[in-house]
Design a protein around this motif. Structure first.
Motif, PDB file in Angstrom:
ATOM      1  N   GLU A  23      -7.900   7.153  -4.673  1.00 15.89           N
ATOM      2  CA  GLU A  23      -7.482   7.475  -3.306  1.00 15.89           C
ATOM      3  C   GLU A  23      -7.735   6.280  -2.380  1.00 15.89           C
ATOM      4  OE1 GLU A  23      -5.977  10.222  -0.365  1.00 15.89           O
ATOM      5  OE2 GLU A  23      -5.932  10.162  -2.554  1.00 15.89           O
ATOM      6  N   ALA A  24      -8.859   5.594  -2.561  1.00 12.51           N
ATOM      7  CA  ALA A  24      -9.159   4.423  -1.736  1.00 12.51           C
ATOM      8  C   ALA A  24      -8.193   3.280  -2.029  1.00 12.51           C
ATOM      9  CB  ALA A  24     -10.602   3.979  -1.964  1.00 12.51           C
ATOM     10  N   ILE A  25      -7.860   3.074  -3.292  1.00 17.59           N
ATOM     11  CA  ILE A  25      -6.904   2.022  -3.646  1.00 17.59           C
ATOM     12  C   ILE A  25      -5.533   2.328  -3.045  1.00 17.59           C
ATOM     13  CG2 ILE A  25      -5.670   0.927  -5.553  1.00 17.59           C
ATOM     14  CD1 ILE A  25      -8.212   1.432  -7.260  1.00 17.59           C
ATOM     15  N   ALA A  26      -5.120   3.587  -3.134  1.00 10.22           N
ATOM     16  CA  ALA A  26      -3.842   3.978  -2.539  1.00 10.22           C
ATOM     17  C   ALA A  26      -3.851   3.750  -1.032  1.00 10.22           C
ATOM     18  CB  ALA A  26      -3.545   5.441  -2.862  1.00 10.22           C
ATOM     19  N   ALA A  27      -4.986   4.056  -0.385  1.00  2.26           N
ATOM     20  CA  ALA A  27      -5.104   3.820   1.058  1.00  2.26           C
ATOM     21  C   ALA A  27      -5.048   2.328   1.372  1.00  2.26           C
ATOM     22  CB  ALA A  27      -6.410   4.422   1.575  1.00  2.26           C
ATOM     23  N   PHE A 214      -3.875  12.631 -15.562  1.00  2.00           N
ATOM     24  CA  PHE A 214      -2.979  12.594 -14.419  1.00  2.00           C
ATOM     25  C   PHE A 214      -3.846  12.605 -13.157  1.00  2.00           C
ATOM     26  CE2 PHE A 214      -0.696  14.714 -17.872  1.00  2.00           C
ATOM     27  CZ  PHE A 214       0.404  13.875 -17.980  1.00  2.00           C
ATOM     28  N   VAL A 215      -3.639  11.594 -12.319  1.00  2.00           N
ATOM     29  CA  VAL A 215      -4.528  11.379 -11.177  1.00  2.00           C
ATOM     30  C   VAL A 215      -3.708  11.445  -9.887  1.00  2.00           C
ATOM     31  CG1 VAL A 215      -6.273   9.868 -10.148  1.00  2.00           C
ATOM     32  CG2 VAL A 215      -5.901   9.846 -12.641  1.00  2.00           C
ATOM     33  N   PRO A 216      -3.764  12.540  -9.141  1.00  2.00           N
ATOM     34  CA  PRO A 216      -3.011  12.628  -7.889  1.00  2.00           C
ATOM     35  C   PRO A 216      -3.712  11.929  -6.740  1.00  2.00           C
ATOM     36  CG  PRO A 216      -4.114  14.719  -8.354  1.00  2.00           C
ATOM     37  CD  PRO A 216      -4.421  13.811  -9.505  1.00  2.00           C
ATOM     38  N   VAL A 217      -2.923  11.310  -5.866  1.00  2.00           N
ATOM     39  CA  VAL A 217      -3.432  10.711  -4.633  1.00  2.00           C
ATOM     40  C   VAL A 217      -2.531  11.170  -3.494  1.00  2.00           C
ATOM     41  CG1 VAL A 217      -4.472   8.694  -5.730  1.00  2.00           C
ATOM     42  CG2 VAL A 217      -2.075   8.602  -5.024  1.00  2.00           C
ATOM     43  N   THR A 218      -3.037  11.180  -2.272  1.00  2.00           N
ATOM     44  CA  THR A 218      -2.233  11.688  -1.163  1.00  2.00           C
ATOM     45  C   THR A 218      -1.246  10.671  -0.597  1.00  2.00           C
ATOM     46  OG1 THR A 218      -3.986  11.190   0.445  1.00  2.00           O
ATOM     47  CG2 THR A 218      -3.986  13.386  -0.541  1.00  2.00           C
ATOM     48  N   PRO A 219      -1.531   9.350  -0.572  1.00  2.00           N
ATOM     49  CA  PRO A 219      -0.502   8.420  -0.112  1.00  2.00           C
ATOM     50  C   PRO A 219       0.654   8.354  -1.104  1.00  2.00           C
ATOM     51  CG  PRO A 219      -2.679   7.437   0.082  1.00  2.00           C
ATOM     52  CD  PRO A 219      -2.832   8.678  -0.753  1.00  2.00           C
ATOM     53  N   ARG A 220       1.809   7.954  -0.616  1.00  2.00           N
ATOM     54  CA  ARG A 220       2.982   7.868  -1.480  1.00  2.00           C
ATOM     55  C   ARG A 220       2.974   6.560  -2.250  1.00  2.00           C
ATOM     56  NH1 ARG A 220       8.026  10.090   2.164  1.00  2.00           N
ATOM     57  NH2 ARG A 220       7.346  12.254   2.310  1.00  2.00           N
ATOM     58  N   THR A 221       2.169   6.505  -3.250  1.00  2.00           N
ATOM     59  CA  THR A 221       2.084   5.338  -4.114  1.00  2.00           C
ATOM     60  C   THR A 221       1.520   5.784  -5.443  1.00  2.00           C
ATOM     61  OG1 THR A 221       1.275   3.070  -4.278  1.00  2.00           O
ATOM     62  CG2 THR A 221      -0.236   4.709  -3.390  1.00  2.00           C
ATOM     63  N   GLY A 222       1.446   4.889  -6.385  1.00  2.00           N
ATOM     64  CA  GLY A 222       0.882   5.244  -7.668  1.00  2.00           C
ATOM     65  C   GLY A 222       0.967   4.086  -8.639  1.00  2.00           C
ATOM     66  N   TRP A 223       0.462   4.278  -9.811  1.00  2.00           N
ATOM     67  CA  TRP A 223       0.488   3.248 -10.840  1.00  2.00           C
ATOM     68  C   TRP A 223       0.135   3.888 -12.167  1.00  2.00           C
ATOM     69  CZ3 TRP A 223      -2.819   3.533  -6.761  1.00  2.00           C
ATOM     70  CH2 TRP A 223      -4.168   3.818  -7.031  1.00  2.00           C
ATOM     71  N   VAL A 224       0.253   3.115 -13.223  1.00  2.00           N
ATOM     72  CA  VAL A 224      -0.121   3.553 -14.563  1.00  2.00           C
ATOM     73  C   VAL A 224      -1.156   2.576 -15.091  1.00  2.00           C
ATOM     74  CG1 VAL A 224       0.686   3.868 -16.931  1.00  2.00           C
ATOM     75  CG2 VAL A 224       2.111   4.612 -15.044  1.00  2.00           C
ATOM     76  N   GLY A 263       2.623   0.079  -7.367  1.00  2.00           N
ATOM     77  CA  GLY A 263       3.059   0.664  -8.565  1.00  2.00           C
ATOM     78  C   GLY A 263       3.836   1.898  -8.493  1.00  2.00           C
ATOM     79  N   LEU A 264       3.377   3.001  -8.228  1.00  2.00           N
ATOM     80  CA  LEU A 264       4.077   4.229  -8.518  1.00  2.00           C
ATOM     81  C   LEU A 264       5.076   4.696  -7.559  1.00  2.00           C
ATOM     82  CD1 LEU A 264       4.325   6.104 -10.491  1.00  2.00           C
ATOM     83  CD2 LEU A 264       2.219   7.057  -9.910  1.00  2.00           C
ATOM     84  N   GLY A 265       5.055   4.433  -6.417  1.00  2.00           N
ATOM     85  CA  GLY A 265       6.038   4.976  -5.552  1.00  2.00           C
ATOM     86  C   GLY A 265       5.330   5.324  -4.302  1.00  2.00           C
ATOM     87  N   ASP A 266       5.254   4.378  -3.431  1.00  2.00           N
ATOM     88  CA  ASP A 266       4.552   4.671  -2.221  1.00  2.00           C
ATOM     89  C   ASP A 266       5.502   5.163  -1.189  1.00  2.00           C
ATOM     90  OD1 ASP A 266       4.246   1.519  -2.907  1.00  2.00           O
ATOM     91  OD2 ASP A 266       5.769   2.112  -1.554  1.00  2.00           O
TER      92      ASP A 266
END
Length: 441
Positions: A23-27, A214-224, A263-266
């Motif tokens: 979550e912190a990385i996504a932020a 599977f790791v959900p985060v609240t910002p619109r982003t992601g990675w593998v 990465g995933l789709g922010d």
């Protein structure tokens, strides 16, 4: 396309994991990007972006480090270690425990990872030829966590838990295809034990014997990310790179949340697939253990706790469903709030699609007991029904509930339209009176 081969044993052992570090990385990606993807994120940026930019401006080395680590198509592996799940489902490590893995990363590995994340923008800038890069990165993430995430963590965690409930319900209703197809752009269940990670033409990866998370985060982003050995020192990482963003491909400056290809789709571009243990992005998601399709394999030393089993780990970090992550949901019409009470009306409006009590708590911020009482009243009034989906109970509006909300919404829209028309009419007549008034005198 990049895809993983996932056998029945891996699927059976997969789990959802809540990661404060993710979550912190996504932020951090959102702060680096500096532009919101929805109104709720705009308010959050308004509150914290200036302080983040001031902090980075005061420390040019760290500012350059973070920009380099969040590369145009790859994330530096040491920045995004694959989560280590607890021994029991739904347990997690603390942020402090997770960020320590970054702090303890090998300086040489961090520099090698940066060369990969920089890609064609290399070589490594002279300012980054130093041994304190992991510590600086950990310090930045700690600041992001304490200042910009921790104050909101109770609600964000409820949103994450609600997303897990929804995914689990999808799984019970429609199998893995239903649960995974909309998890992130470019990802879908292909059948025959194959999970497409992205649309890039990359070699497949066999996850046999590994642990899938599977790791959900609240910002619109992601990675593998993945880690295929218990400990490695300067060995080619298993695929580092960003993943395609929610809304597009990765590319320097226009990729992921941070505008650099997360990465995933922010929501703005690619999401990075950093992989301290080999993360991939929209491009890297299918990279091979030798460092990816392009042969650029970052190197990272994975720090594991003593006595940990040498089992490969794979993680898909993905953005929570938009309705959950974007804020408080659509406001209830004023008249409906007067009729039912604001809190109860808010619950009814949200039930346009089936939701669990946990999801409603996450969206409304109301307590579990209050939400349950509102649902009971709405059920007794025939406005809401419920049904079981696996272990979850989902609530949804009946036809009568739909009619009530629709009628109140239309009434409010019509009233607003009339008010706007009257305002425009008054604005048009007022200048005319001023123009002709002096002539009359």
């Amino acid at each position: 396309m990049g895809w993983w081969h996932i056998d029945a044993d891996v699927l059976a052992g997969s789990r959802f994991v809540i990661s404060p570090l993710a979550e912190a990385i996504a932020a951090l990606k959102v702060l680096e990007r500096g532009s919101p993807t929805h109104p709720g994120e705009r308010a959050w940026l308004d509150a914290h972006l200036s302080a983040y930019r001031a902090r980075q401006s005061a420390d040019p080395v760290t500012a350059l480090l973070i920009r380099a680590a969040l590369g145009p198509t790859w994330n530096a592996d040491f920045l995004t270690p694959t989560p280590e799940p607890g021994e029991r489902p739904r347990t997690e490590a603390s942020f402090e425990e997770e960020v320590e893995r970054i702090r303890q990363a090998s300086p040489a590995a961090a520099r090698a990872d940066l060369l990969v994340s920089l890609g064609k923008r290399g070589p490594l800038p002279s300012l980054l030829c130093r041994d304190d890069l992991p510590g600086r990165t950990a310090d930045t993430l700690t600041w992001v966590w304490r200042e910009t995430v921790l104050p909101y963590w109770p609600r964000r965690r409820r949103v994450i838990e609600a997303d897990v409930v929804a995914r689990t319900a999808q799984l019970s209703r429609g199998g893995w295809a239903a649960a995974l197809d909309d998890m992130r752009p470019g990802m879908r269940w292909l059948g025959d034990s194959r999970l497409q990670i992205n649309a890039w033409d990359l070699p497949p990866r066999d996850l046999a014997g590994g642990r899938l998370m599977f790791v959900p985060v609240t910002p619109r982003t992601g990675w593998v990310s993945w880690e295929t050995t218990p400990c490695r020192d300067r060995t080619p990482a298993d695929g580092h790179g960003d993943e395609l963003g929610v809304d597009g491909g990765a590319g320097p400056g226009d990729g992921g949340e941070d505008g650099r290809g997360d990465g995933l789709g922010d929501g703005l571009g690619d999401e990075e697939t950093e992989g301290t243990e080999g993360t991939e992005d929209a491009k890297g998601a299918g990279d091979t253990d030798d460092g990816g399709a392009d042969g650029a394999g970052a190197v990272a030393r994975v720090i594991r706790s003593p006595g940990a089993k040498a089992r490969s780990r794979y993680a898909v970090v993905y953005p929570c469903a938009g309705a959950l992550a974007e804020g408080e949901g659509p406001p209830a019409p004023h008249a409906l709030g007067v009729l039912l009470g604001r809190a109860r009306a808010a619950v009814l409006v949200l039930l346009e699609s089936p939701m669990s009590t946990t999801q409603l708590v996450g969206l409304t911020g109301q307590g579990l007991g209050s939400t349950g009482r509102h649902l009971k009243v709405l059920r007794d009034a025939g406005l809401v029904h419920r049904r079981r989906a696996g272990r979850s109970v989902l609530y949804y509006r009946t036809a009568a509930g739909d009619t009530l909300v629709r009628a109140q919404t239309q009434t409010q829209t019509q009233a607003r339209s009339r008010a706007q028309t009257e305002t425009r009419s008054q604005a048009q007549t007022r200048p005319r009176a001023q123009a002709f008034g002096p002539t009359g005198r």
